[in-house]
Design an enzyme around this catalytic site. Structure first.
Site, PDB file in Angstrom:
ATOM      1  CD  GLU A   1      -2.728  -1.557   0.725  1.00 14.77           C
ATOM      2  OE1 GLU A   1      -3.153  -0.642   0.004  1.00 14.77           O
ATOM      3  OE2 GLU A   1      -3.200  -2.699   0.741  1.00 14.77           O
TER       4      GLU A   1
ATOM      5  CB  CYS B   1      -1.873   7.243   1.990  1.00 11.96           C
ATOM      6  SG  CYS B   1      -3.036   6.332   2.989  1.00 11.96           S
TER       7      CYS B   1
HETATM    8  P1  NAD Z   1       8.585   4.844   4.085  1.00 11.86           P
HETATM    9  O1  NAD Z   1       8.508   4.143   2.793  1.00 11.86           O
HETATM   10  O2  NAD Z   1       9.705   5.799   4.300  1.00 11.86           O
HETATM   11  O3  NAD Z   1       8.717   3.787   5.271  1.00 11.86           O
HETATM   12  C1  NAD Z   1       7.743   2.792   5.479  1.00 11.86           C
HETATM   13  C2  NAD Z   1       8.390   1.611   6.162  1.00 11.86           C
HETATM   14  O4  NAD Z   1       9.344   1.034   5.282  1.00 11.86           O
HETATM   15  C3  NAD Z   1       9.150   1.971   7.436  1.00 11.86           C
HETATM   16  O5  NAD Z   1       8.932   0.979   8.403  1.00 11.86           O
HETATM   17  C4  NAD Z   1      10.586   1.949   6.977  1.00 11.86           C
HETATM   18  O6  NAD Z   1      11.489   1.650   8.005  1.00 11.86           O
HETATM   19  C5  NAD Z   1      10.550   0.836   5.957  1.00 11.86           C
HETATM   20  N1  NAD Z   1      11.646   0.826   4.989  1.00 11.86           N
HETATM   21  C6  NAD Z   1      12.419   1.855   4.570  1.00 11.86           C
HETATM   22  N2  NAD Z   1      13.319   1.421   3.651  1.00 11.86           N
HETATM   23  C7  NAD Z   1      13.102   0.104   3.491  1.00 11.86           C
HETATM   24  C8  NAD Z   1      13.694  -0.908   2.681  1.00 11.86           C
HETATM   25  N3  NAD Z   1      14.702  -0.653   1.847  1.00 11.86           N
HETATM   26  N4  NAD Z   1      13.197  -2.154   2.755  1.00 11.86           N
HETATM   27  C9  NAD Z   1      12.172  -2.446   3.569  1.00 11.86           C
HETATM   28  N5  NAD Z   1      11.581  -1.539   4.367  1.00 11.86           N
HETATM   29  C10 NAD Z   1      12.041  -0.285   4.335  1.00 11.86           C
HETATM   30  O7  NAD Z   1       7.182   5.537   4.336  1.00 11.86           O
HETATM   31  P2  NAD Z   1       6.733   6.418   5.581  1.00 11.86           P
HETATM   32  O8  NAD Z   1       7.356   7.773   5.465  1.00 11.86           O
HETATM   33  O9  NAD Z   1       6.919   5.658   6.848  1.00 11.86           O
HETATM   34  O10 NAD Z   1       5.164   6.529   5.358  1.00 11.86           O
HETATM   35  C11 NAD Z   1       4.565   7.497   4.569  1.00 11.86           C
HETATM   36  C12 NAD Z   1       4.171   6.919   3.234  1.00 11.86           C
HETATM   37  O11 NAD Z   1       3.260   5.844   3.401  1.00 11.86           O
HETATM   38  C13 NAD Z   1       3.454   7.906   2.326  1.00 11.86           C
HETATM   39  O12 NAD Z   1       3.948   7.772   1.019  1.00 11.86           O
HETATM   40  C14 NAD Z   1       2.001   7.454   2.407  1.00 11.86           C
HETATM   41  O13 NAD Z   1       1.226   7.824   1.309  1.00 11.86           O
HETATM   42  C15 NAD Z   1       2.150   5.980   2.535  1.00 11.86           C
HETATM   43  N6  NAD Z   1       0.962   5.357   3.118  1.00 11.86           N
HETATM   44  C16 NAD Z   1       0.132   4.624   2.322  1.00 11.86           C
HETATM   45  C17 NAD Z   1      -1.019   4.047   2.846  1.00 11.86           C
HETATM   46  C18 NAD Z   1      -1.944   3.231   1.995  1.00 11.86           C
HETATM   47  O14 NAD Z   1      -2.807   2.563   2.549  1.00 11.86           O
HETATM   48  N7  NAD Z   1      -1.814   3.228   0.685  1.00 11.86           N
HETATM   49  C19 NAD Z   1      -1.312   4.223   4.195  1.00 11.86           C
HETATM   50  C20 NAD Z   1      -0.449   4.966   4.985  1.00 11.86           C
HETATM   51  C21 NAD Z   1       0.690   5.523   4.442  1.00 11.86           C
END
Ligand code: NAD
Length: 516
Positions: free
Chosen positions: A286, A320
């Site tokens: 997501e 999001c």
């Molecule tokens: P992010 O991608 O920076 O981090 C999300 C998670 O991924 C964190 O736990 C992070 O530690 C982990 N991560 C980072 N690098 C990684 C890697 N190389 N491999 C595996 N995991 C890794 O996102 P964020 O800043 O925490 O969240 C905000 C984002 O999430 C926004 O883009 C938002 O739109 C999205 N979001 C989407 C939904 C949905 O349902 N579509 C819901 C909530 C948030």
């Protein structure tokens, strides 16, 4: 099991002073627990690490909320081992027994609601109503997925030919890696984890580094609910340090991820590479959004303006689903802009110390810097009709509601996810033009149309390409079981959390035929 039908957890009424008192008391109690340390929990055992994640209050960055153990590849490997060992027993545990643990977790969370709200306020910088909605949504996921598992436990009906019995049922998959974002730290982490667990899988749970204390609390609730050792392994850490390892490892069967497009695409790519495993890893992702609300010339402009403001600035635009583009018919553009600016200016901004605050801080210094950068970009791309230059992040990561008018649909602030309280106003010639602008995005998460024109509504129903489309209302705050949630395009893998097709993604459908 004779359960009452699913119903959403009701939100707290802030006009009721008892609720305000309860949350204030919880803030005081939790305030006395700030700064504590939390270990990893692997195979039911506490595991300390050399490094730590220091989590701070985004409204008061000097205040340390907690110190959480910081897994390296070594601990990530231990967690994958523990989950692999626990799978044999857990996958054979009766679905009813698994569902009961979710129901118990829901009951515990309900009892600890005020406390969880307080953690959301301290660590997530959530305004009170948002914090309440978070915890309610987490309870909803637990209640809903428990019932969904009971519905799916016998599999689905298929035809049998004469003299044979055909059965079609679902089996657990294996070890899932759950990777969560910070913006819904209780709800999304609970939702993704509970779906994986109730379907008979074991998990490595990695919360966001910015909300790892809440992650520890969610894990604690699952353990208190009686989850056997090793079924959930709490593995806090930085994505940049353990993410690739967890995703690539051959013990991983599937990855359930919510976060940014960039990380999601990387996970999808890494997961696809063979690494000695005997399966094609499944990725449920997501991702981000650049969500638009279209206002046509037949719309109720007052209601539309209120809902744009609510959708754009709730949780400071860090959803999001948040509206970040208002695409308005030329004939009503000036009027809608005027009303939106007026309403957004009246929003209460500040540290979420009481239920009246609507816009709290951004989550972190990097997020503050990113949004501040887009506010600079916006100067070149539109006219700032509302908003101030951000202050000193040492005083909290605050950015006030910002509106840029006259933005070109191709501008960066109209195309890229900002994830802050920044709204781009775009003028459309007519409905046709508005729909084309709305669809001109790599994302496809939520969208809205305000209109009283039946033809426009019916066209948008089929041609507005988003996973969650809302007519004549706000576009955020999807309810479990009511508005199953998830996006198209580069917003994700086209799934719907909190919906009737979600659990199946965590299982292997199997066909067994016996000839008599
Ligand atoms: P992010 O991608 O920076 O981090 C999300 C998670 O991924 C964190 O736990 C992070 O530690 C982990 N991560 C980072 N690098 C990684 C890697 N190389 N491999 C595996 N995991 C890794 O996102 P964020 O800043 O925490 O969240 C905000 C984002 O999430 C926004 O883009 C938002 O739109 C999205 N979001 C989407 C939904 C949905 O349902 N579509 C819901 C909530 C948030």
């Amino acid at each position: 099991m004779g359960l009452p039908p699913f119903r959403n957890e009701p939100y707290l009424d802030w006009n009721d002073q008892e609720n305000v008192k309860r949350v204030r008391a919880a803030l005081e109690k939790v305030g006395g627990e700030l700064g504590r340390s939390y270990p990893l929990i692997i195979g039911g055992k506490e595991v300390e690490t050399e490094g730590e994640i220091v989590s701070v209050n985004p409204a008061r960055p000097q205040q340390v909320v907690g110190r959480v153990a910081r897994a390296t590849e070594r601990e990530a490997s231990l967690a994958l081992d523990a989950a692999t060992r626990a799978f044999a027993d857990w996958s054979r545990t009766a679905p009813e027994a698994r569902a009961r643990i979710l129901l118990r977790a829901a009951a515990i969370m309900r009892r600890r609601k005020a406390e969880m709200i307080a953690w959301e306020i301290y660590e997530g910088g959530k305004p009170w109503p948002e914090a309440d909605a978070q915890v309610s949504e987490a309870i909803d996921f637990l209640e809903y997925y428990a019932r969904e598992m009971l519905r799916l436990k016998e599999g689905a009906e298929v035809h049998s030919v004469a003299g044979e019995e055909s059965r079609y049922f679902y089996q657990p998959m294996g070890v899932g890696v759950i990777i969560a974002p910070w913006n819904f730290p209780t709800a999304i982490l609970t939702g993704m984890s509970s779906a994986a667990i109730v379907t008979g899988n074991t998990i490595v749970m990695k919360p966001s580094e910015f909300t790892s204390v809440i992650g520890a609390k969610v894990a604690e609730i699952f353990f208190e609910a009686g989850l056997p050792e090793g079924v959930l392994n709490f593995c806090a850490g930085y994505g940049s340090e353990i993410g690739d390892y967890l995703v690539s490892d051959p013990r991983t069967r599937f990855i359930s991820f919510t976060g940014s497009m960039r990380t999601g695409l990387r996970i999808n790519e890494l997961a696809a590479k063979p690494n000695g495993q005997k399966w094609i890893k499944r990725v449920i992702a997501e991702m981000g959004g650049k969500d638009a609300m279209i206002i046509d010339d037949s719309a109720d402009l007052e209601a539309a303006s209120s809902d744009i403001v609510r959708s754009a600035y709730g949780y400071a635009g860090q959803k999001c689903s948040a509206a970040s583009r208002a695409i308005v018919h030329a004939d009503v553009y000036d009027e809608v802009l005027r009303r939106v600016v007026e309403k957004a200016r009246a929003l209460r901004v500040g540290a979420p110390d009481g239920p009246e605050v609507f816009v709290g801080p951004l989550i972190s210094e990097p997020q503050f810097e990113k949004v501040s950068g887009y506010i600079e970009v916006g100067r070149e791309e539109g006219e700032r009709v509302l908003g101030e230059d951000p202050g000193d992040p040492k005083d909290g990561y605050f950015v006030t509601p910002t509106v840029y008018a006259g933005v070109d649909p191709k501008a960066r602030i109209a195309q890229e996810e900002i994830f802050g309280p920044v709204l781009a106003f775009i003028k459309a010639r007519d409905f046709e033009d508005a729909l084309a602008i709305a669809n001109d995005s790599p994302y496809g998460l939520t969208g809205g149309l305000y209109s009283n024109d039946r033809e426009h509504l019916e066209r948008a129903r089929h041609e507005f390409h988003v996973g969650n489309l809302y007519f004549n209302r706000h576009i955020t705050g999807a309810l479990v079981g009511v508005q199953p949630f998830g996006g198209f395009g580069l917003s994700g893998t086209d799934s719907k959390a909190g919906g009737p097709d979600y659990l199946q993604q965590h299982m292997l459908p199997k066909t067994v035929v016996e000839r008599f």
